[in-house]
Design an enzyme around this catalytic site. Structure first.
Site, PDB file in Angstrom:
ATOM      1  N   PRO A  12       0.795  -1.226   0.000  1.00 32.98           N
ATOM      2  CA  PRO A  12       0.000   0.000   0.000  1.00 32.98           C
ATOM      3  C   PRO A  12       0.830   1.279   0.000  1.00 32.98           C
ATOM      4  CG  PRO A  12      -0.106  -1.108   2.126  1.00 32.98           C
ATOM      5  CD  PRO A  12       0.541  -2.057   1.171  1.00 32.98           C
ATOM      6  N   ASN A  13       0.332   2.229  -0.758  1.00 27.63           N
ATOM      7  CA  ASN A  13       0.894   3.580  -0.851  1.00 27.63           C
ATOM      8  C   ASN A  13       2.172   3.669  -1.672  1.00 27.63           C
ATOM      9  OD1 ASN A  13      -1.153   4.721   0.802  1.00 27.63           O
ATOM     10  ND2 ASN A  13      -0.115   3.790   2.569  1.00 27.63           N
ATOM     11  N   ARG A  20       5.390  10.742  -2.686  1.00 28.32           N
ATOM     12  CA  ARG A  20       5.083  10.437  -1.288  1.00 28.32           C
ATOM     13  C   ARG A  20       6.333  10.646  -0.419  1.00 28.32           C
ATOM     14  NH1 ARG A  20       4.812   4.322   1.073  1.00 28.32           N
ATOM     15  NH2 ARG A  20       4.246   4.922   3.181  1.00 28.32           N
ATOM     16  N   TYR A  25      11.370   8.509   0.949  1.00 28.15           N
ATOM     17  CA  TYR A  25      11.328   7.445  -0.059  1.00 28.15           C
ATOM     18  C   TYR A  25      11.954   7.839  -1.394  1.00 28.15           C
ATOM     19  CZ  TYR A  25       8.018   5.521   3.297  1.00 28.15           C
ATOM     20  OH  TYR A  25       7.433   5.047   4.435  1.00 28.15           O
ATOM     21  N   ASN A  77       7.956  -5.621  -1.178  1.00 32.91           N
ATOM     22  CA  ASN A  77       7.956  -4.517  -0.223  1.00 32.91           C
ATOM     23  C   ASN A  77       6.528  -4.450   0.319  1.00 32.91           C
ATOM     24  OD1 ASN A  77       7.883  -2.188   1.256  1.00 32.91           O
ATOM     25  ND2 ASN A  77       8.988  -0.930  -0.248  1.00 32.91           N
ATOM     26  N   ALA A  80       3.213  -0.865   4.662  1.00 33.79           N
ATOM     27  CA  ALA A  80       2.672  -0.851   6.032  1.00 33.79           C
ATOM     28  C   ALA A  80       2.240  -2.239   6.502  1.00 33.79           C
ATOM     29  CB  ALA A  80       1.507   0.113   6.103  1.00 33.79           C
ATOM     30  N   HIS A  83       4.139  -4.519   9.074  1.00 37.58           N
ATOM     31  CA  HIS A  83       4.064  -4.417  10.529  1.00 37.58           C
ATOM     32  C   HIS A  83       2.765  -4.968  11.099  1.00 37.58           C
ATOM     33  CE1 HIS A  83       7.269  -1.832   9.267  1.00 37.58           C
ATOM     34  NE2 HIS A  83       6.437  -0.939   8.730  1.00 37.58           N
ATOM     35  N   ASP A  90       1.328 -15.661   6.191  1.00 38.62           N
ATOM     36  CA  ASP A  90       0.798 -17.015   5.985  1.00 38.62           C
ATOM     37  C   ASP A  90       0.743 -17.367   4.511  1.00 38.62           C
ATOM     38  OD1 ASP A  90       0.604 -17.377   8.645  1.00 38.62           O
ATOM     39  OD2 ASP A  90      -1.568 -17.056   8.788  1.00 38.62           O
ATOM     40  N   GLU A 101      12.471  -9.679   1.444  1.00 38.20           N
ATOM     41  CA  GLU A 101      11.687  -8.541   1.955  1.00 38.20           C
ATOM     42  C   GLU A 101      12.508  -7.273   1.766  1.00 38.20           C
ATOM     43  OE1 GLU A 101      10.127  -6.756   6.227  1.00 38.20           O
ATOM     44  OE2 GLU A 101      10.883  -8.817   6.170  1.00 38.20           O
ATOM     45  N   HIS A 103      12.654  -2.839   1.890  1.00 36.09           N
ATOM     46  CA  HIS A 103      12.101  -1.529   2.262  1.00 36.09           C
ATOM     47  C   HIS A 103      13.025  -0.445   1.751  1.00 36.09           C
ATOM     48  CE1 HIS A 103       9.293  -3.509   4.941  1.00 36.09           C
ATOM     49  NE2 HIS A 103      10.312  -4.265   5.300  1.00 36.09           N
ATOM     50  N   SER A 105      13.178   2.647   2.995  1.00 36.69           N
ATOM     51  CA  SER A 105      13.763   3.296   4.169  1.00 36.69           C
ATOM     52  C   SER A 105      14.276   2.217   5.115  1.00 36.69           C
ATOM     53  CB  SER A 105      12.691   4.137   4.869  1.00 36.69           C
ATOM     54  OG  SER A 105      11.682   3.277   5.368  1.00 36.69           O
ATOM     55  N   ARG A 110      13.085   4.412  12.419  1.00 33.17           N
ATOM     56  CA  ARG A 110      11.859   5.210  12.421  1.00 33.17           C
ATOM     57  C   ARG A 110      10.987   4.866  13.633  1.00 33.17           C
ATOM     58  NH1 ARG A 110       9.450   4.650   6.591  1.00 33.17           N
ATOM     59  NH2 ARG A 110       8.213   6.411   7.334  1.00 33.17           N
ATOM     60  N   ARG A 114       7.297   0.521  13.545  1.00 34.42           N
ATOM     61  CA  ARG A 114       7.861  -0.016  12.297  1.00 34.42           C
ATOM     62  C   ARG A 114       9.011  -0.988  12.548  1.00 34.42           C
ATOM     63  NH1 ARG A 114       5.617   3.373   8.209  1.00 34.42           N
ATOM     64  NH2 ARG A 114       5.215   5.432   9.054  1.00 34.42           N
TER      65      ARG A 114
HETATM   66  O1  LIG Z   1       4.935   2.144   3.343  1.00 36.95           O
HETATM   67  C1  LIG Z   1       5.993   1.894   3.914  1.00 36.95           C
HETATM   68  C2  LIG Z   1       7.203   1.761   3.126  1.00 36.95           C
HETATM   69  C3  LIG Z   1       8.269   0.873   3.707  1.00 36.95           C
HETATM   70  O2  LIG Z   1       7.996  -0.470   3.441  1.00 36.95           O
HETATM   71  C4  LIG Z   1       9.586   1.216   2.962  1.00 36.95           C
HETATM   72  O3  LIG Z   1       9.721   0.838   1.840  1.00 36.95           O
HETATM   73  O4  LIG Z   1      10.461   1.884   3.525  1.00 36.95           O
HETATM   74  C5  LIG Z   1       8.397   1.049   5.202  1.00 36.95           C
HETATM   75  C6  LIG Z   1       7.054   0.868   5.883  1.00 36.95           C
HETATM   76  O5  LIG Z   1       7.205   1.074   7.270  1.00 36.95           O
HETATM   77  C7  LIG Z   1       6.083   1.871   5.377  1.00 36.95           C
HETATM   78  O6  LIG Z   1       4.799   1.643   5.936  1.00 36.95           O
END
Ligand SMILES: O=C1C[C@@](O)(C(=O)O)C[C@@H](O)[C@@H]1O
Length: 917
Positions: A12-13, A20, A25, A77, A80, A83, A90, A101, A103, A105, A110, A114
């Site tokens: 998401p996002n 953003r 990011y 990635n 959110a 977390h 699963d 996995e 990320h 950031s 942070r 997170r």
């Molecule tokens: O949406 C994101 C982006 C993220 O996964 C990252 O790529 O740094 C880190 C997450 O904590 C955050 O919710």
């Protein structure tokens, strides 16, 4: 047909990437990431499917679908959902597909919520804090291989002990691996992927290493990529995570592509206590908030992109940080909650013991020696461990006990510690005392050996009675004064307790002090000490092959053996430093080094036998230096078979210095062959280039390798990257004696560099200039001021020595293009590099006001002056070692000479605009 499918999932996002929170990011859009990934994958026989969703259910469904599609691995990635989502966890476990996995950031730096991930413990690798570069790293096959090994230990990796014997057939298979698959991404449950992969008859080993190459620097064998945009070199990206430079990923091995990739892979320092600060004791601002709950491990996590950490708590044994004690406690009547393990602490008892030992030696030590208080001694020993030891760790900190350490060694450690604490007088005092004791031990040892070898004299006369000053085989200290007689034998009562390794360690530290130290009084000892040390090593057979330790060795034996190998390996490295600095032949040849390469730092730092055993489970079998070194020269195709066998950071460090030695001899031989120095023969150059490439693959395979100086496992692998650059430059051009470092005088060095003949513009020179520009762009990206004000770069002698070579080469290149024959246009590579350097200097200029007569105008001379001034500024901080200050001064002086030459208003200057058109 692509040999395997990869699924890239963004949660998401992440569709808002680019707009953003760009300070966190970056400003690269998701579409840019996906398209670059697609291109990159297709060049490497992979097919990538990209998926983004803001809905948890959709992501779960997409993961289920992946199984039907025979997806080999997932890069995710989860944003959110990292977390919160048990459902995604699963799903990944349910389909049994291995995943990385990722990320942008570093969530650990942070908000607290997170810090927890529902996926990390099942991931093959976790990459964070590397910005968009992390996506490419996840795709990189070497990285996959590396994490396969990390996550699953040697049992699923490459266990063939001897590199020479590796072949396709012998390449071990991952458990549960489907035959004929070309890349294994082990499944989330660690049992290996059962995803069927397409047609390939290659072994996993081969495929895992034939993927896209991430290089530590420009690839010297690749043509400079004309399609890459030099106007977006990546140095001007925002802080925080970094942007993708606008390069074409279609040329993954191109110089500019790799270069930009490298630059973007640098983790930016976060906040005011960036990773850089973690590296130096004298300026180590305490990372701990006074009342905060951040622990040391978390702090370290802040510094680094975290890549699959080993779960061993080494922090309790990690090196001391000077201000820890003072930063975290107020006076209290409560007993401390947890006893700290601080082996460097000198207790009253230790101090008295040391004093007692020294008192028995009063006849041989300088009369003005005064043992400082135990607190001062603690400070020096702690400073030694937090500084020098992190760079060259041959002592075993977890089991270090001051009273068990020979007195001359502890004094040598104190000498280096005092030097690092800027207590120069004490440093010299310790140096002289330790030196006197060590030499006396050597004299007595020599007398013993002589008596054993020539037993014809009257045995009733004790050795020492016969050893007058005329018998001295080891030279006395050159500073020796009449009040320093030969004195009684130190080992009279315990003749067999002579320990050549601790004497070698003592001499090594003293040599380091004399070579890099700040005192003219001891500077001359450097080469003399080198000779003594070489003689000791030969006499005591420290270079000869030994029975290597078996798998079942206990911890104590392992420490002894590993300490031996580290000591010999580091001494070998030190001699090559002398070659680099003084241009003298190395006294120990590559062919003479018979050690096994040292093991991982995490094993060396393990505090208990149990922890050590844990780390050993993850470690690769040991490899002999000779076998590793010769395999560095393996051709590309053969090298593929052994690439997954990485080596430790210290092992890589030893190997890169051995390559520098090799280059030195190639150049020397070339001098004899040709009337003019044409440099090594093309086939020799090609061999070394291949070796450097293979070395880089090993570097990536090292689970402890790091692009920054603040790694929890120390700066060794970062320092090795400076040596890699130096090796490339030295392979390309001869910088040797023009640096005149042996004069130890900044002005003279500058004059000598300035006097050195101009270089002809050539492809070779442009390439060397590219390596140099690459080196400069790193501190420019971090910020000239921040680098200048702390000592992370300056502490590392490798980086400062490399800086001098880079400044030399880049300035000579700029002069060469300014003076090229009229009418000859710049080549494409040259134009691009020039644009790059201009951008970089402009970037540096915007953050730093240069104390210079000339404004940065768009002319070649001004550009050249500025490049030298930036280097000078970078090395102008408070450096521990004199040699670093000297290099800073030399560069400052060189900049002034250039300014005098070109600074006059009437000087005709070639405008950049003109040369580039
Ligand atoms: O949406 C994101 C982006 C993220 O996964 C990252 O790529 O740094 C880190 C997450 O904590 C955050 O919710």
């Amino acid at each position: 047909m692509p040999s395997h499918n990869i699924l890239l999932i963004n949660g998401p996002n992440l569709n808002l990437l680019g707009t953003r929170e760009p300070h966190i990011y970056g400003s690269t859009t998701l579409r840019q990431v996906e398209s670059a990934m697609t291109t990159r994958a297709s060049q490497n026989d992979m097919f990538i499917t990209c998926f983004q969703s803001n809905s948890e259910g959709d992501i779960v469904n997409r993961i289920h679908q992946a199984r039907e599609e025979g997806v080999a691995g997932i890069i995710i990635n989860p944003a959110a959902y990292t977390h919160t989502s048990v459902a995604i966890r699963d799903a990944l476990l349910g389909v049994g597909i291995g995943f990385v996995e990722i990320h942008l950031s570093n969530p650990h730096t942070r908000e607290k919520f997170r810090h927890r991930s529902y996926l990390s413990d099942k991931a093959n690798a976790v990459i964070c804090g590397m910005g968009v570069y992390g996506y490419f790293a996840a795709l990189d096959c070497d990285l996959l291989a590396r994490h396969t090994r990390l996550s699953h230990g040697p049992s699923v990796s490459h266990q063939v002990p001897d590199l020479a014997s590796q072949s396709h057939e012998e390449a071990p298979r991952h458990a549960g691996r489907v035959p004929n698959s070309s890349v294994d991404l082990p499944s989330a449950d660690g049992q290996g992927s059962n995803a069927a992969l397409h047609d390939s008859s290659n072994s996993s080993l081969e495929a895992a290493t034939s993927g896209p190459e991430l290089t530590l620097g420009p690839d010297p064998t690749a043509p400079i990529n004309p399609s890459a945009s030099a106007s977006h070199p990546g140095v001007s990206s925002a802080e925080g995570t970094t942007d993708i430079p606008q390069i074409s990923w279609a040329q993954p091995s191109s110089n500019f592509g790799d270069f930009a990739l490298f630059i973007d892979s640098m983790n930016m320092p976060c906040g005011s206590n960036g990773g850089l600060f973690a590296d130096h004791p004298a300026l180590a601002l305490s990372p701990h908030p006074l009342f905060g709950d951040i622990n040391e491990q978390q702090w370290h996590n802040h510094q680094q992109p975290s890549i699959a950490p080993l779960n061993i708590d080494t922090e309790s044994t990690s090196t001391p940080r000077l201000f820890d004690e003072f930063s975290s406690t107020f006076p209290s009547f409560e007993p401390p909650s947890k006893a700290k393990h601080e082996p460097w602490r000198v207790t009253q008892q230790d101090w008295e013991h040391l004093l007692g030992e020294i008192q028995t030696l009063t006849s041989i030590i300088p009369p003005d020696f005064l043992l400082p208080s135990r607190h001062t001694m603690t400070r020096y020993i702690a400073t030694y461990f937090s500084g020098f030891h992190r760079h060259l760790p041959f002592l075993h900190l977890p089991t270090f006990v001051p009273t068990k350490c020979p007195v001359e060694l502890i004094l040598a450690m104190a000498a280096v510690g005092a030097q690092s604490a800027f207590d120069n007088d004490n440093a010299v005092m310790f140096f002289r005392t330790s030196y006197a004791i060590a030499l006396e031990r050597l004299r007595n040892r020599k007398a013993q050996l002589r008596d054993r070898r020539f037993p014809t004299e009257d045995p009733s006369i004790p050795t020492t009675a016969r050893s007058g000053s005329q018998d001295r085989m080891w030279p006395g200290p050159t500073f020796s004064t009449p009040h320093m007689p030969s004195g009684p034998p130190l080992n009279q009562n315990e003749p067999d307790r002579f320990n050549p390794v601790s004497i070698a360690q003592t001499l090594l530290l003293l040599m380091a002090m004399a070579t890099w130290g700040n005192s003219k009084a001891i500077y001359n000892e450097a080469i003399g000490l080198q000779n003594i040390l070489v003689e000791l090593m030969r006499e005591e057979k420290l270079l000869e092959p030994r029975d290597h330790r078996s798998e079942h060795t206990n911890w104590a034996e392992w420490i002894r053996e590993e300490g031996f190998e580290r000591t010999v390996g580091i001494i070998f490295c030190f001699f090559i430093f002398h070659t680099i600095v003084y241009d003298t032949p190395p006294p120990i040849l590559n062919s003479e080094l018979n050690i096994n390469l040292p093991s991982l730092e995490i094993s060396w730092a393990a505090r208990t036998e149990k922890d050590w055993q844990e780390t050993r489970k993850k470690a690769e079998p040991e490899v002999a230096f000779q076998s590793c070194f010769s395999h560095l020269f393996a051709k590309e195709s053969e090298a593929n078979n052994m690439r997954p066998k990485g080596c430790s950071s210290l092992g890589g460090y030893i190997l890169i210095l051995a390559l520098i030695q090799h280059i030195y001899f190639l150049r020397e031989m070339a001098k004899r062959k040709a009337p003019f120095d044409q440099g090594p023969a093309p086939n020799d150059i090609a061999d070394v280039e291949q070796a450097l490439k293979n070395w880089q693959h090993r570097w990536y395979m090292d689970p402890e390798s790091s692009f920054g100086p603040g790694s929890p496992q120390g700066p060794i692998s970062f320092n090795a990257t400076a040596l890699l650059r130096m090796a490339y430059i030295r392979l390309t051009i001869d910088v040797g004696h023009w640096r005149a470092l042996n004069t130890h005088d900044g002005e003279e060095i500058a004059a000598s560099i300035h006097r050195s003949p101009e270089l002809e513009p050539s492809h070779k020179l442009t390439r060397a200039a590219l390596y140099s520009a690459h080196a400069l762009s790193i501190p420019v990206k971090i910020g000239v001021n921040i680098v200048a004000r702390n000592q992370a770069f300056a502490w590392s002698l490798q980086h400062s020595l490399c800086a001098l070579e880079c400044a030399f080469v880049l300035s000579k290149w700029l002069i060469a293009i300014q003076h090229r024959s009229p009418g000859v246009p710049l080549g494409e590579d040259e134009t691009r590099l020039l644009t790059y350097v201009t951008d970089m200097v402009t970037e540096a200029d915007s953050g730093y006001h240069f104390d210079s007569q000339s404004e940065l105008t768009a002319t070649l001379p001004d550009l050249c002056i500025r490049v030298v001034q930036i280097w000078a500024k970078l090395l102008s901080g408070v450096a521990v070692w004199d040699v670093v200050r000297m290099i800073g001064k030399a560069l400052g002086a060189y900049g002034r000479i250039l300014e005098q030459q070109w600074g006059k208003p009437d000087t005709a200057k070639t405008s950049l605009q003109n040369v580039m058109n």
